[in-house]
Design a protein around this motif. Structure first.
Motif, PDB file in Angstrom:
ATOM      1  N   UNK A  12       0.818  -1.215   0.000  1.00 13.04           N
ATOM      2  CA  UNK A  12       0.000   0.000   0.000  1.00 13.04           C
ATOM      3  C   UNK A  12       0.855   1.271   0.000  1.00 13.04           C
ATOM      4  N   UNK A  13       2.138   1.138   0.300  1.00 11.34           N
ATOM      5  CA  UNK A  13       3.059   2.277   0.285  1.00 11.34           C
ATOM      6  C   UNK A  13       3.817   2.395  -1.038  1.00 11.34           C
ATOM      7  N   UNK A  14       3.511   1.531  -1.993  1.00  9.45           N
ATOM      8  CA  UNK A  14       4.226   1.499  -3.272  1.00  9.45           C
ATOM      9  C   UNK A  14       3.475   2.256  -4.360  1.00  9.45           C
ATOM     10  N   UNK A  15       4.242   2.855  -5.243  1.00  3.81           N
ATOM     11  CA  UNK A  15       3.736   3.455  -6.470  1.00  3.81           C
ATOM     12  C   UNK A  15       4.582   2.898  -7.616  1.00  3.81           C
ATOM     13  N   UNK A  16       3.936   2.416  -8.647  1.00  6.38           N
ATOM     14  CA  UNK A  16       4.663   1.812  -9.765  1.00  6.38           C
ATOM     15  C   UNK A  16       5.431   2.871 -10.537  1.00  6.38           C
ATOM     16  N   UNK A  30       7.640   7.557   1.817  1.00  9.41           N
ATOM     17  CA  UNK A  30       8.397   7.687   3.073  1.00  9.41           C
ATOM     18  C   UNK A  30       7.542   7.468   4.322  1.00  9.41           C
ATOM     19  N   UNK A  31       6.224   7.550   4.195  1.00  7.66           N
ATOM     20  CA  UNK A  31       5.347   7.322   5.344  1.00  7.66           C
ATOM     21  C   UNK A  31       5.446   5.890   5.853  1.00  7.66           C
ATOM     22  N   UNK A  32       6.052   5.009   5.068  1.00  3.53           N
ATOM     23  CA  UNK A  32       6.207   3.621   5.521  1.00  3.53           C
ATOM     24  C   UNK A  32       7.029   3.576   6.806  1.00  3.53           C
ATOM     25  N   UNK A  33       7.882   4.573   7.017  1.00  3.67           N
ATOM     26  CA  UNK A  33       8.698   4.632   8.236  1.00  3.67           C
ATOM     27  C   UNK A  33       7.829   4.767   9.482  1.00  3.67           C
ATOM     28  N   UNK A  34       6.624   5.310   9.323  1.00  2.00           N
ATOM     29  CA  UNK A  34       5.716   5.483  10.451  1.00  2.00           C
ATOM     30  C   UNK A  34       4.926   4.219  10.767  1.00  2.00           C
ATOM     31  N   UNK A  35       5.052   3.226   9.907  1.00  2.00           N
ATOM     32  CA  UNK A  35       4.313   1.977  10.090  1.00  2.00           C
ATOM     33  C   UNK A  35       4.852   1.245  11.319  1.00  2.00           C
ATOM     34  N   UNK A  58      15.036  -6.439  -4.598  1.00  2.00           N
ATOM     35  CA  UNK A  58      16.173  -5.574  -4.292  1.00  2.00           C
ATOM     36  C   UNK A  58      15.633  -4.259  -3.736  1.00  2.00           C
ATOM     37  N   UNK A  59      16.052  -3.920  -2.540  1.00  2.00           N
ATOM     38  CA  UNK A  59      15.629  -2.682  -1.886  1.00  2.00           C
ATOM     39  C   UNK A  59      16.753  -1.672  -2.013  1.00  2.00           C
ATOM     40  N   UNK A  60      16.413  -0.490  -2.510  1.00  2.00           N
ATOM     41  CA  UNK A  60      17.375   0.601  -2.595  1.00  2.00           C
ATOM     42  C   UNK A  60      16.912   1.699  -1.644  1.00  2.00           C
ATOM     43  N   UNK A  61      17.519   1.747  -0.462  1.00  2.00           N
ATOM     44  CA  UNK A  61      17.105   2.718   0.553  1.00  2.00           C
ATOM     45  C   UNK A  61      17.449   4.147   0.155  1.00  2.00           C
ATOM     46  N   UNK A  62      18.511   4.327  -0.622  1.00  2.00           N
ATOM     47  CA  UNK A  62      18.949   5.672  -0.998  1.00  2.00           C
ATOM     48  C   UNK A  62      17.894   6.381  -1.838  1.00  2.00           C
ATOM     49  N   UNK A  63      17.337   5.686  -2.821  1.00  2.00           N
ATOM     50  CA  UNK A  63      16.340   6.327  -3.680  1.00  2.00           C
ATOM     51  C   UNK A  63      14.919   5.877  -3.368  1.00  2.00           C
ATOM     52  N   UNK A  64      14.763   5.135  -2.282  1.00  2.00           N
ATOM     53  CA  UNK A  64      13.447   4.668  -1.815  1.00  2.00           C
ATOM     54  C   UNK A  64      12.695   3.921  -2.916  1.00  2.00           C
TER      55      UNK A  64
END
Length: 104
Positions: A12-16, A30-35, A58-64
């Motif tokens: 639900x926090x993703x946008x294609x 970035x609101x996923x951090x509040x989850x 693959x998760x890229x934290x730098x570019x979210x």
């Protein structure tokens, strides 16, 4: 261990950003951090070991962003579109549960 309902919640926090059969790239809100969740990035990256048809995450934290490679014969591209757009969630839950490599 990550559960099917956790996958739906995370999605639900993703946008294609880009999607071609077998490869999905999404931007993470970035609101996923509040989850309030006990789900770690490592849990997310381990999903391919738990669900048949998902090859790599693959998760890229730098570019979210998150890039998911998958078998388009097992997970039709429409399933991903529905998951991200919160459509047909009961059907998606059934699909994920049927493809689970272990009890989730």
């Amino acid at each position: 261990m990550i559960k099917t309902e956790d996958i739906i919640k995370i999605a639900s926090y993703f946008t294609i950003v880009a999607h071609s059969p077998g490869r999905l790239r999404v931007r993470v809100n970035p609101k996923i951090k509040n989850e309030n969740s006990n789900i770690s990035i490592e849990d997310i990256e381990q999903i391919p070991n738990k669900i048949k048809g998902i090859k790599n995450i693959k998760v890229n934290k730098v570019i979210a962003s998150v890039t998911i490679t998958y078998d388009a014969n097992i997970f039709k591209p429409e399933v991903w579109e529905d998951l991200i757009n919160k459509r047909n969630l009961d059907e998606i839950t059934k699909i994920i549960n049927n493809l689970a490599k272990e009890v989730m």
